[in-house]
Design an enzyme around this catalytic site. Structure first.
Site, PDB file in Angstrom:
ATOM      1  N   GLU A 131      45.423  46.455  28.340  1.00 49.32           N
ATOM      2  CA  GLU A 131      46.058  46.893  29.458  1.00 49.32           C
ATOM      3  C   GLU A 131      46.431  45.781  30.463  1.00 49.32           C
ATOM      4  OE1 GLU A 131      45.353  49.073  34.006  1.00 49.32           O
ATOM      5  OE2 GLU A 131      43.815  49.066  32.441  1.00 49.32           O
ATOM      6  N   ASP A 188      32.119  36.455  37.645  1.00 42.11           N
ATOM      7  CA  ASP A 188      32.670  36.199  38.789  1.00 42.11           C
ATOM      8  C   ASP A 188      31.842  35.186  40.067  1.00 42.11           C
ATOM      9  OD1 ASP A 188      34.695  35.852  40.872  1.00 42.11           O
ATOM     10  OD2 ASP A 188      34.483  37.800  41.556  1.00 42.11           O
ATOM     11  N   ASP A 247      32.106  33.672  43.574  1.00 49.71           N
ATOM     12  CA  ASP A 247      32.740  33.679  45.086  1.00 49.71           C
ATOM     13  C   ASP A 247      32.016  32.863  45.962  1.00 49.71           C
ATOM     14  OD1 ASP A 247      34.294  34.022  47.177  1.00 49.71           O
ATOM     15  OD2 ASP A 247      35.319  35.753  46.275  1.00 49.71           O
TER      16      ASP A 247
END
Length: 515
Positions: free
Chosen positions: A141, A207, A209
């Site tokens: 996808e 991730d 951040d």
């Protein structure tokens, strides 16, 4: 410093029908759960369907852009060259037609980047795990955020060339990579059983951040970053990368700059790609040490003896704590912040003595305050002080101020979408480039090129080459720019992954031939 955030332009006419789903930010609905008044899945627009309006583009024919290319690596970007034909019938390269004030958010700039600089071939090989098209790519996808902020999910492509053609057609401001499904994502509505369409593989991702460090970084906050607070990302990459390699045996780990204030890890080992959600959740939990929100109390309270992973992490982080935390961040400079440090120490009498000393010396640095802890403890200010408890408390403090603060929700589910490497960050114009971990401390997030800088470098190179009238073979467009070392690093990374995948496939074939 990065450019200030600019709003995305809305194209007149739009690229999708008026009833298309609009989403403010694709990453803000990680579980894609249905909420009141919202739809949990987002319809896609097929490349074969006519759009209501086309993105502004350069005067280029697709058939000129996508001539068949062979497998020669020198032709990697040949399909992205913009060429016209002169009066004698020989091809010649067309210059860019940008206004001098063009910004990185301009659709023409984005289109030129995709045409001339984006490494589609290597992206295909990375996600396909082979030179030949397979379901690893075909059932993958992709999600596009268009220039008018429309968000298209469940896009899929049989080959990298088809992905490139559709990106040039739609000219998205960014796109994201999702999982490999059991069926083609475009066919999901035609399946008789809903259970027949489910994610089956996806790179394990992490991730980092810097907004998660806002309570302890003193130099910047929110989306702002500087070299001082980027050290938090450097520390996190060192710790997580070591754990993934040494504790779990993963080899194909690529760290990618997010374009503004963080970094993403993509683990492409087949064992990692095939992990189900339960295993991903367990691995994320293994790496999660700092817990609790901004208003919570002690965030690190580890059992003893420490796990070998934490012992290794402390060894990695101790130097960073002294330089990057105590000296650069000075986290306990004010009396209010110093109280936070005292809350993490185990002895009340020791705390009273430290508070008295610091009140008598306003402006005392965090370096000195940290040294004061041991100095006053040795004076016997507290007869009941437990030396081991103090040591363990100091270790927990080091971990609280240096250990990675991961957004573990990103890592827990296969279905999560993550921004593709090499896209342009819409707020800064910077390219989301891979980070070479062997030169980690040299990486400068503020020195990563912007898309307008790169296109200007191509113009400057071509202008100089035209003056010199060189007959030497022209380099590929990315080789003319400061993007070259990042693309070269990506090529090497992908080549290593393909070698292993090919060797594993050969081994399976040989095993199948044995009787």
């Amino acid at each position: 410093m990065p450019h200030s955030t600019a709003s995305e332009p809305v194209l007149s006419g739009g690229l999708v029908e008026e009833d298309s789903i609009i989403l403010d930010a694709p990453g803000q609905v990680p579980d894609y759960t249905k909420e009141e008044g919202k739809i949990d899945m987002y319809d896609s627009v097929s490349p074969s369907e006519d759009s209501a309006g086309e993105a502004p583009r350069m005067d280029v024919k697709l058939e000129d852009i996508f001539n068949d290319v062979d497998d020669d690596e020198d032709d990697e970007f040949s399909g992205s060259r913009v060429s016209n034909t002169n009066s004698e019938g020989s091809p010649q390269e067309a210059p860019f037609q940008f206004a001098p004030s063009a910004k990185y958010t301009d659709p023409e700039v984005m289109l030129a980047f995709y045409q001339r600089l984006f490494p589609f071939r290597y992206l295909f090989q990375w996600l396909n795990h082979s030179m030949k098209p397979s379901n690893d790519f075909g059932h993958r996808e992709f999600a596009f955020t268009l220039q008018n902020d429309a968000y298209l999910r469940y896009q899929s492509f049989a080959t990298g060339d088809l992905l490139r053609k559709d990106i040039l057609r739609l000219n998205p401001s960014r796109f994201e990579v999702g999982p490999v499904y059991t069926a083609n994502p475009r066919d999901r509505k035609t399946l008789r059983k809903s259970t027949a369409f489910r994610p089956m593989a996806k790179e394990l991702v992490f991730d980092i951040d810097l907004t998660d460090y806002d309570e302890i970084r003193t130099c910047c906050n929110k989306a702002n970053i500087c070299h001082k607070c980027w050290s938090f990302v450097t520390m996190a990459i060192k710790v997580v990368d070591a754990a993934l390699r040494e504790d779990f045996g993963f080899q194909h780990i690529m760290w990618v700059y997010s374009g503004r204030r963080g970094a993403h890890a993509w683990i492409s080992d087949k064992r990692a790609r095939n992990m189900d959600d339960q295993k991903r959740k367990a691995l994320a939990g293994y790496l999660e040490v700092v817990k609790g929100g901004a208003q919570s109390g002690k965030k690190v309270n580890m059992k003893r003896p420490l796990h070998p992973h934490l012992v290794r992490s402390l060894d990695i982080l101790k130097e960073h704590f002294q330089r990057d935390i105590l000296e650069d961040q000075d986290p306990w400079a004010t009396p209010e912040k110093a109280e936070r440090l005292l809350q993490l120490l185990p002895d009340k009498l020791l705390n009273d003595s430290l508070r008295k000393k610091w009140d008598a010396a306003p402006g005392r640095s965090s370096v000195s305050k940290w040294a004061d802890i041991d100095a006053i403890a040795k004076t016997g200010a507290s007869k009941a002080l437990d030396g081991r408890a103090l040591l363990e408390a100091k270790q927990d403090i080091v971990l609280e101020y240096t250990y990675p603060r991961l957004d573990v929700e990103v890592s827990k589910k296969q279905i999560h979408l993550l921004k593709s490497p090499f896209v342009i960050h819409p707020g800064t114009g910077r390219v989301c480039v891979p980070i070479d971990t062997k030169r980690l401390t040299e990486f400068d997030p503020l020195g990563v090129p912007t898309v307008t800088e790169l296109l200007g470098e191509i113009d400057a190179f071509d202008g100089q080459a035209k003056k010199e009238e060189s007959h030497v073979k022209k380099p590929q467009d990315y080789e003319k720019t400061s993007l070259r070392p990042y693309v070269d690093y990506f090529k090497i990374y992908v080549a290593g992954l393909l070698r292993e995948e090919k060797g594993a496939k050969r081994g399976r074939e040989e095993d199948a031939m044995e009787f």
